[in-house]
Design a protein around this motif. Structure first.
Motif, PDB file in Angstrom:
ATOM      1  N   SER A   1      45.004  82.690 -11.520  1.00  0.00           N
ATOM      2  CA  SER A   1      45.426  82.313 -10.165  1.00  0.00           C
ATOM      3  C   SER A   1      44.796  80.990  -9.750  1.00  0.00           C
ATOM      4  N   VAL A   2      43.527  80.776 -10.113  1.00  0.00           N
ATOM      5  CA  VAL A   2      42.860  79.513  -9.793  1.00  0.00           C
ATOM      6  C   VAL A   2      43.540  78.348 -10.507  1.00  0.00           C
ATOM      7  N   SER A   3      43.882  78.530 -11.776  1.00  0.00           N
ATOM      8  CA  SER A   3      44.496  77.430 -12.538  1.00  0.00           C
ATOM      9  C   SER A   3      45.914  77.119 -12.075  1.00  0.00           C
ATOM     10  N   ALA A   4      46.469  77.962 -11.201  1.00  0.00           N
ATOM     11  CA  ALA A   4      47.806  77.708 -10.651  1.00  0.00           C
ATOM     12  C   ALA A   4      47.765  77.161  -9.235  1.00  0.00           C
ATOM     13  N   ASP A   5      46.547  76.982  -8.664  1.00  0.00           N
ATOM     14  CA  ASP A   5      46.410  76.568  -7.260  1.00  0.00           C
ATOM     15  C   ASP A   5      45.516  75.327  -7.184  1.00  0.00           C
ATOM     16  N   PRO A   6      46.051  74.143  -6.886  1.00  0.00           N
ATOM     17  CA  PRO A   6      45.253  72.903  -6.862  1.00  0.00           C
ATOM     18  C   PRO A   6      44.081  72.930  -5.885  1.00  0.00           C
ATOM     19  N   GLY A   7      44.113  73.786  -4.862  1.00  0.00           N
ATOM     20  CA  GLY A   7      43.017  73.831  -3.902  1.00  0.00           C
ATOM     21  C   GLY A   7      42.009  74.926  -4.175  1.00  0.00           C
ATOM     22  N   ALA A   8      42.126  75.588  -5.314  1.00  0.00           N
ATOM     23  CA  ALA A   8      41.382  76.824  -5.545  1.00  0.00           C
ATOM     24  C   ALA A   8      39.955  76.597  -6.014  1.00  0.00           C
ATOM     25  N   ILE A   9      39.105  77.572  -5.704  1.00  0.00           N
ATOM     26  CA  ILE A   9      37.803  77.736  -6.320  1.00  0.00           C
ATOM     27  C   ILE A   9      37.577  79.239  -6.472  1.00  0.00           C
ATOM     28  N   GLY A  10      37.015  79.624  -7.609  1.00  0.00           N
ATOM     29  CA  GLY A  10      36.738  81.033  -7.873  1.00  0.00           C
ATOM     30  C   GLY A  10      35.516  81.161  -8.765  1.00  0.00           C
ATOM     31  N   PHE A  11      35.177  82.382  -9.118  1.00  0.00           N
ATOM     32  CA  PHE A  11      34.074  82.620 -10.051  1.00  0.00           C
ATOM     33  C   PHE A  11      34.458  83.774 -10.968  1.00  0.00           C
ATOM     34  N   VAL A  12      34.118  83.614 -12.260  1.00  0.00           N
ATOM     35  CA  VAL A  12      34.469  84.603 -13.272  1.00  0.00           C
ATOM     36  C   VAL A  12      33.354  84.648 -14.318  1.00  0.00           C
ATOM     37  N   GLY A  13      33.414  85.654 -15.185  1.00  0.00           N
ATOM     38  CA  GLY A  13      32.561  85.653 -16.359  1.00  0.00           C
ATOM     39  C   GLY A  13      32.957  84.531 -17.295  1.00  0.00           C
ATOM     40  N   LEU A  14      32.024  84.093 -18.120  1.00  0.00           N
ATOM     41  CA  LEU A  14      32.239  82.929 -18.989  1.00  0.00           C
ATOM     42  C   LEU A  14      33.444  83.113 -19.901  1.00  0.00           C
ATOM     43  N   ALA A  15      33.705  84.345 -20.323  1.00  0.00           N
ATOM     44  CA  ALA A  15      34.813  84.596 -21.239  1.00  0.00           C
ATOM     45  C   ALA A  15      36.170  84.455 -20.577  1.00  0.00           C
ATOM     46  N   SER A  16      36.202  84.285 -19.252  1.00  0.00           N
ATOM     47  CA  SER A  16      37.477  84.276 -18.536  1.00  0.00           C
ATOM     48  C   SER A  16      37.793  82.942 -17.877  1.00  0.00           C
ATOM     49  N   VAL A  17      37.176  81.851 -18.319  1.00  0.00           N
ATOM     50  CA  VAL A  17      37.497  80.532 -17.749  1.00  0.00           C
ATOM     51  C   VAL A  17      38.953  80.184 -18.037  1.00  0.00           C
ATOM     52  N   ARG A  18      39.408  80.446 -19.239  1.00  0.00           N
ATOM     53  CA  ARG A  18      40.809  80.262 -19.626  1.00  0.00           C
ATOM     54  C   ARG A  18      41.274  78.830 -19.344  1.00  0.00           C
ATOM     55  N   GLN A  19      42.331  78.642 -18.530  1.00  0.00           N
ATOM     56  CA  GLN A  19      42.888  77.304 -18.288  1.00  0.00           C
ATOM     57  C   GLN A  19      42.271  76.596 -17.080  1.00  0.00           C
ATOM     58  N   ALA A  20      41.352  77.258 -16.392  1.00  0.00           N
ATOM     59  CA  ALA A  20      40.697  76.647 -15.234  1.00  0.00           C
ATOM     60  C   ALA A  20      39.609  75.671 -15.692  1.00  0.00           C
ATOM     61  N   LYS A  21      38.995  74.988 -14.746  1.00  0.00           N
ATOM     62  CA  LYS A  21      37.943  74.008 -15.036  1.00  0.00           C
ATOM     63  C   LYS A  21      36.615  74.535 -14.511  1.00  0.00           C
TER      64      LYS A  21
END
Length: 481
Positions: free
Chosen positions: A225-245
């Protein structure tokens, strides 16, 4: 003597768990449910099912598969043994559910992406001390990654800036030098250990999550969801960064570090955390004990890395030295490589913590490899800024001497230790930060550079008198401050 006895206990535990021994085949007639794991989605979404599958294969099961059950985030890992079906169940609904599962008997292993809470220790008090070595097991190291949309040009944030973003105090990225775009918030749900870790490491009781934040049970769904939203910020476990920055993160006044494997493995990264498996002390069934040992073994830790977390198997790397590092430190370590192990201690104690006790054995295995046998070990201790400079320096050396003593009991010989007091802090001066700063680094040197290294060390030791082992025993018999 206490450390020698403790190390012997560790060896016995490792042998009984199977971390140093061959996994035994299934007993004749074994069938049905072997054990259940309840708790953290961070662990249970992928790591626990894959470890369970690897374990069944190692035990000799065939046709091993992982299948989703009817309820979301629940899995059954099953295989065949002599015509019988055996299986392990995983239910990943949040760390708190794991502790309740242990208490009710529905689970034999609780998965938690943060340390057990005081209230949970009280819930399980009748079973024994849940922070004991045979109850608390660090299965992996994770970096709590703060993620933004790939188009966002910001590269680093402080913990305070992150807290202000998630509390709604900062509502436009332009306030931080980013694009003129509203901030949209993505957070894990209240049952999540990832949320507990974020709340304790970032919000710290000083901030509350903004009510407009979207909440997720799944790390992967949040990241997508974060990688689909230009205004987004979130937090996840390291294994779930996926396509986000993932951005670099720093404590206020501490240099930023990204969630890179070395800094996560050594827990220097500001938002690094441990992932835990908890069992009931003194009441662990043999198969559960063997599974825990498998998870801690080299094979289990290789799976940890394949899933996307940071393995506890030691590796040596040549890190870039920070420009703020003391010249004496830079001169000492520039000829060596740093090992991905930092030894840490129980809060307020000189005892190696549960992870460090396993790491002693991991380091023994690492140094016993033919290619490493001639390498020289250098232990470098650090303290925290709550004491005077002189006391911080003394305590940093004492911690390194404690580690040297534990290694010696495993026939691992390190060079004379060095302490740098409260130099190079990796966290703030709050209680959790103090524990992170009270650490011992491990460096490796080729014998060919020993003359240069010893010269640098001698120059440093001439400036700072170093206490011997007897002084440590008399000044610091059981307390580290």
């Amino acid at each position: 003597m206490r450390l020698r006895c403790l190390t012997w206990v560790v060896s016995v535990w490792l042998l009984s768990c199977g971390a140093m021994a061959t996994i035994t085949p299934f007993a004749s007639g074994e069938s049905g449910l072997l054990f259940s794991l309840h708790g953290s989605n961070t662990i249970g979404a992928s790591l626990a099912p894959r470890l369970a599958k690897d374990y069944l294969v190692a035990k000799g099961a065939t046709e091993v598969s992982v299948r989703a059950r009817t309820e979301p985030n629940e899995y059954r890992i099953e295989g065949r043994v002599a015509g019988q079906t055996v299986y392990i169940d995983v239910a990943a609904h949040g760390s708190g559910t794991g502790m309740r599962g242990l208490a009710s008997g529905e689970a034999q292993i609780a998965m938690a992406s943060r340390p057990i809470k005081t209230s949970e220790q009280t819930l399980l008090a009748d079973f024994g001390p849940m922070r004991h070595f045979d109850a608390e097991h660090v299965v992996a190291i994770d970096g709590l990654a703060v993620i933004i949309h790939p188009s966002n040009p910001l590269e680093a944030l402080t913990v305070t800036e992150i807290a202000r973003l998630f509390s709604g105090k900062i509502r436009n990225w332009a306030e931080l030098g980013g694009p003129n775009r509203p901030v949209s918030l993505y957070a894990r749900d209240n049952k999540s250990g990832t949320w507990d870790s974020f709340k304790s490491m970032v919000l710290k009781g000083d901030y509350s999550l903004d009510a407009q934040a979207r909440r997720f049970e799944s790390n992967d769904r949040l990241s997508d969801s974060v990688s689909a939203d230009p205004g987004a910020i979130g937090f996840v476990g390291l294994a779930s960064v996926r396509q986000a920055k993932a951005v670099s993160v720093s404590q206020d006044g501490i240099s930023p570090l990204g969630p890179e494997p070395l800094y996560v493995a050594t827990e220097d990264y500001a938002l690094s955390r441990r992932l835990f498996l908890y069992t009931l002390p003194g009441q662990t069934p043999p198969l559960v004990r063997e599974f825990i040992g498998f998870a801690q073994s080299e094979a289990g830790q290789r799976r940890v890395a394949q899933v996307g977390f940071v393995s506890q198997n030691p590796v040596s790397l040549k890190p870039t030295l920070h420009p703020d590092a003391p010249p004496a430190y830079s001169e000492l370590v520039r000829h060596g490589e740093r090992l991905s192990i930092n030894f840490r201690f129980d809060a307020g104690s000189s005892r190696l913590d549960n992870k460090a006790q396993w790491d002693v054995e991991r380091l023994r295995q690492f140094m016993s490899r033919p290619e490493n046998r001639d390498l020289q070990l250098q232990l470098i201790g650090f303290g925290d800024g709550q004491q005077s400079e002189e006391r911080a320096l003394i305590l940093s050396r004492m911690r390194a001497l404690r580690v040297k003593s534990a290694l010696r009991a495993h026939d691992i010989h390190a060079a004379s230790v060095v302490g740098f007091g409260d130099d190079l802090p990796v966290a703030d001066s709050q209680e959790a930060g103090r524990i992170k700063n009270q650490r011992v680094e491990v460096w490796l040197f080729d014998p060919a550079v020993s003359t240069v290294v010893n010269g640098a060390k001698s120059s440093l030791l001439e400036q700072r008198a170093s206490p011997d082992s007897e002084a440590v025993s008399s000044v610091w018999p059981g307390r580290a401050q």
